[in-house]
Design a protein around this motif. Structure first.
Motif, PDB file in Angstrom:
ATOM      1  N   TYR A 182       0.826  -1.207   0.000  1.00 31.40           N
ATOM      2  CA  TYR A 182       0.000   0.000   0.000  1.00 31.40           C
ATOM      3  C   TYR A 182       0.861   1.259   0.000  1.00 31.40           C
ATOM      4  O   TYR A 182       2.042   1.228   0.342  1.00 31.40           O
ATOM      5  CB  TYR A 182      -0.957  -0.003   1.196  1.00 31.40           C
ATOM      6  N   ARG A 183       0.250   2.386  -0.369  1.00 32.85           N
ATOM      7  CA  ARG A 183       0.978   3.646  -0.401  1.00 32.85           C
ATOM      8  C   ARG A 183       1.348   4.090   1.009  1.00 32.85           C
ATOM      9  O   ARG A 183       0.596   3.872   1.967  1.00 32.85           O
ATOM     10  CB  ARG A 183       0.133   4.729  -1.075  1.00 32.85           C
ATOM     11  N   LEU A 184       2.522   4.730   1.115  1.00 36.43           N
ATOM     12  CA  LEU A 184       3.066   5.139   2.404  1.00 36.43           C
ATOM     13  C   LEU A 184       3.032   6.656   2.572  1.00 36.43           C
ATOM     14  O   LEU A 184       3.164   7.412   1.608  1.00 36.43           O
ATOM     15  CB  LEU A 184       4.513   4.658   2.536  1.00 36.43           C
ATOM     16  N   ALA A 185       2.873   7.089   3.821  1.00 38.64           N
ATOM     17  CA  ALA A 185       3.056   8.492   4.195  1.00 38.64           C
ATOM     18  C   ALA A 185       4.561   8.748   4.352  1.00 38.64           C
ATOM     19  O   ALA A 185       5.331   7.809   4.551  1.00 38.64           O
ATOM     20  CB  ALA A 185       2.316   8.781   5.495  1.00 38.64           C
ATOM     21  N   PRO A 243      -0.552  10.452   2.718  1.00 35.53           N
ATOM     22  CA  PRO A 243      -1.078  10.336   4.076  1.00 35.53           C
ATOM     23  C   PRO A 243      -2.478   9.718   4.114  1.00 35.53           C
ATOM     24  O   PRO A 243      -3.057   9.376   3.067  1.00 35.53           O
ATOM     25  CB  PRO A 243      -1.107  11.797   4.549  1.00 35.53           C
ATOM     26  N   PHE A 244      -3.000   9.565   5.317  1.00 33.96           N
ATOM     27  CA  PHE A 244      -4.356   9.053   5.539  1.00 33.96           C
ATOM     28  C   PHE A 244      -5.343   9.784   4.628  1.00 33.96           C
ATOM     29  O   PHE A 244      -5.286  10.992   4.511  1.00 33.96           O
ATOM     30  CB  PHE A 244      -4.733   9.277   7.014  1.00 33.96           C
ATOM     31  N   PRO A 245      -6.242   9.053   3.948  1.00 34.30           N
ATOM     32  CA  PRO A 245      -6.541   7.617   4.076  1.00 34.30           C
ATOM     33  C   PRO A 245      -5.990   6.763   2.930  1.00 34.30           C
ATOM     34  O   PRO A 245      -6.600   5.742   2.590  1.00 34.30           O
ATOM     35  CB  PRO A 245      -8.059   7.615   4.049  1.00 34.30           C
ATOM     36  N   ALA A 246      -4.882   7.150   2.314  1.00 38.83           N
ATOM     37  CA  ALA A 246      -4.408   6.455   1.111  1.00 38.83           C
ATOM     38  C   ALA A 246      -4.212   4.960   1.340  1.00 38.83           C
ATOM     39  O   ALA A 246      -4.641   4.134   0.522  1.00 38.83           O
ATOM     40  CB  ALA A 246      -3.100   7.085   0.632  1.00 38.83           C
ATOM     41  N   ALA A 247      -3.550   4.583   2.438  1.00 43.20           N
ATOM     42  CA  ALA A 247      -3.297   3.164   2.698  1.00 43.20           C
ATOM     43  C   ALA A 247      -4.602   2.388   2.831  1.00 43.20           C
ATOM     44  O   ALA A 247      -4.712   1.251   2.333  1.00 43.20           O
ATOM     45  CB  ALA A 247      -2.460   3.011   3.964  1.00 43.20           C
ATOM     46  N   ALA A 292      -6.130  -0.705   0.561  1.00 44.61           N
ATOM     47  CA  ALA A 292      -6.544  -1.972   1.161  1.00 44.61           C
ATOM     48  C   ALA A 292      -7.965  -2.337   0.736  1.00 44.61           C
ATOM     49  O   ALA A 292      -8.252  -3.499   0.400  1.00 44.61           O
ATOM     50  CB  ALA A 292      -6.443  -1.885   2.678  1.00 44.61           C
ATOM     51  N   LEU A 293      -8.863  -1.354   0.745  1.00 41.71           N
ATOM     52  CA  LEU A 293     -10.240  -1.621   0.329  1.00 41.71           C
ATOM     53  C   LEU A 293     -10.293  -1.997  -1.146  1.00 41.71           C
ATOM     54  O   LEU A 293     -11.040  -2.916  -1.534  1.00 41.71           O
ATOM     55  CB  LEU A 293     -11.120  -0.404   0.596  1.00 41.71           C
ATOM     56  N   ALA A 294      -9.484  -1.335  -1.964  1.00 42.90           N
ATOM     57  CA  ALA A 294      -9.447  -1.664  -3.389  1.00 42.90           C
ATOM     58  C   ALA A 294      -8.957  -3.097  -3.607  1.00 42.90           C
ATOM     59  O   ALA A 294      -9.454  -3.812  -4.493  1.00 42.90           O
ATOM     60  CB  ALA A 294      -8.558  -0.676  -4.131  1.00 42.90           C
ATOM     61  N   ALA A 295      -7.973  -3.512  -2.819  1.00 37.04           N
ATOM     62  CA  ALA A 295      -7.477  -4.884  -2.931  1.00 37.04           C
ATOM     63  C   ALA A 295      -8.567  -5.887  -2.572  1.00 37.04           C
ATOM     64  O   ALA A 295      -8.744  -6.919  -3.252  1.00 37.04           O
ATOM     65  CB  ALA A 295      -6.256  -5.064  -2.034  1.00 37.04           C
ATOM     66  N   GLU A 318       2.301  12.605  12.739  1.00 35.95           N
ATOM     67  CA  GLU A 318       2.228  13.844  11.956  1.00 35.95           C
ATOM     68  C   GLU A 318       2.338  13.542  10.467  1.00 35.95           C
ATOM     69  O   GLU A 318       1.622  14.123   9.646  1.00 35.95           O
ATOM     70  CB  GLU A 318       3.336  14.801  12.393  1.00 35.95           C
ATOM     71  N   MET A 319       3.236  12.617  10.107  1.00 30.28           N
ATOM     72  CA  MET A 319       3.400  12.279   8.699  1.00 30.28           C
ATOM     73  C   MET A 319       2.172  11.549   8.155  1.00 30.28           C
ATOM     74  O   MET A 319       1.752  11.779   7.017  1.00 30.28           O
ATOM     75  CB  MET A 319       4.663  11.425   8.506  1.00 30.28           C
ATOM     76  N   TYR A 320       1.589  10.659   8.962  1.00 30.06           N
ATOM     77  CA  TYR A 320       0.452   9.879   8.483  1.00 30.06           C
ATOM     78  C   TYR A 320      -0.835  10.695   8.458  1.00 30.06           C
ATOM     79  O   TYR A 320      -1.586  10.664   7.475  1.00 30.06           O
ATOM     80  CB  TYR A 320       0.265   8.641   9.357  1.00 30.06           C
TER      81      TYR A 320
END
Length: 298
Positions: free
Chosen positions: A106-109, A113-117, A121-124, A204-206
């Motif tokens: 999954y994509r990382l921060a 950032p949220f909610p990319a990950a 996951a939902l797409a998978a 903070e990053m996420y």
């Protein structure tokens, strides 16, 4: 249980850390290097794949594959890691269950950032269902941040009208970005990985300024768990995030969810990764494998 093994592991994990702050790239490289030392069962087969428009890794057992899918989400504070850093965990589950795993990259921060990950996951999960897999044949599993993703993906799937997976398995999941659990203070010094201040940087990053009081980042405090599948929460007593699991277990029980809270004494965050070094790791993975095979309906 082996006191000597636990003491040796704790001593190893307390070796001095870099004195100066690390860049994200350095954090990722150091995390990958540490996880590359973990033992991976011999004979498992790995195949790169794409799922939900993201890279992933299929992990198959050495021998005949049993029906079912373990959709795995790696840990790394949402800013580090890949399917390969979690391979000791993923491959151990595959080896012990005989069930194929699909591990998501999954994509990382902070880049995403949220909610990319969670979207990844939902797409998978959607793709598995669209390709004909029955929800009852799929188990979500994950460690640390990946445990949080496993839980929050269930919330998103339910709210999107998708069927729930058969079960959820989490190893030291991160389930409360408010960090309000008593273990955040009571386990200071016992936890060889984390201090409270360290979460401020990765959070903070996420979150990128978004509210931690949100059910998808703090489900242990705010999620409505109605309709959730059975869940296994494994954690150790020597970790700041222990109460992420204990609070979530209370919330699950209150919602009528079947939940097992499995706490092992004197072991650190995601201790299950230390297979072959720590008897408790192998024993915990045996219990997780049994939980998975008991709940799959293929």
């Amino acid at each position: 249980m082996s006191r000597e093994q636990r003491n040796k592991l704790d001593e190893m994990l307390r070796r001095p850390n870099p004195a100066k702050p690390q860049t994200v790239e350095e954090m990722r490289a150091n995390f990958a290097a540490m996880m590359a030392t973990m033992l991976v069962p011999a004979g498992v087969r790995t195949t790169p794949t794409t799922i939900g428009n993201r890279p992933g890794v299929i992990v198959d057992p050495a021998q005949d594959t049993r029906p079912g899918i373990i959709l795995y989400f790696h840990g790394g504070s949402y800013i580090m890691g890949s399917p390969y850093t979690a391979m000791s965990l993923t491959a151990s589950l595959v080896d012990k269950t005989g069930i194929r795993s699909v591990s998501l990259d999954y994509r990382l921060a902070p880049e995403h950032p949220f909610p990319a990950a969670l979207e990844d996951a939902l797409a998978a999960y959607r793709e598995l269902l669209d390709n004909g897999a029955q929800a009852s044949s799929i188990v979500f599993a994950g460690d640390s941040a990946g445990g949080g993703i496993a839980v929050s993906t269930c919330l998103m799937a339910r709210d999107a009208g998708l069927p729930m997976p058969a079960a959820v398995v989490t190893f030291s999941p991160g389930l409360d970005k408010t960090h309000s659990g008593a273990s955040m203070d009571s386990k200071m010094g016992l936890d060889p990985f984390f201090i409270r201040e360290g979460f401020a940087l990765t959070d903070e990053m996420y979150l990128a300024g978004q509210d931690p009081n949100h059910e998808l980042v703090s489900p242990a405090r705010f999620a409505d768990l109605t309709g959730f599948p059975p869940i296994l929460l494994q954690a150790g007593t020597n970790e700041l995030l222990l109460d992420d699991s204990t609070q979530f277990a209370d919330r699950a029980r209150a919602a009528g969810v079947d939940v097992i809270l499995d706490v092992t004494a004197d072991v650190p965050h995601v201790f299950q990764a230390f297979t072959g070094m720590l008897d408790e790791a192998d024993q915990a993975l045996d219990r997780a494998a049994l939980f998975i095979t008991q709940h799959l309906r293929c």
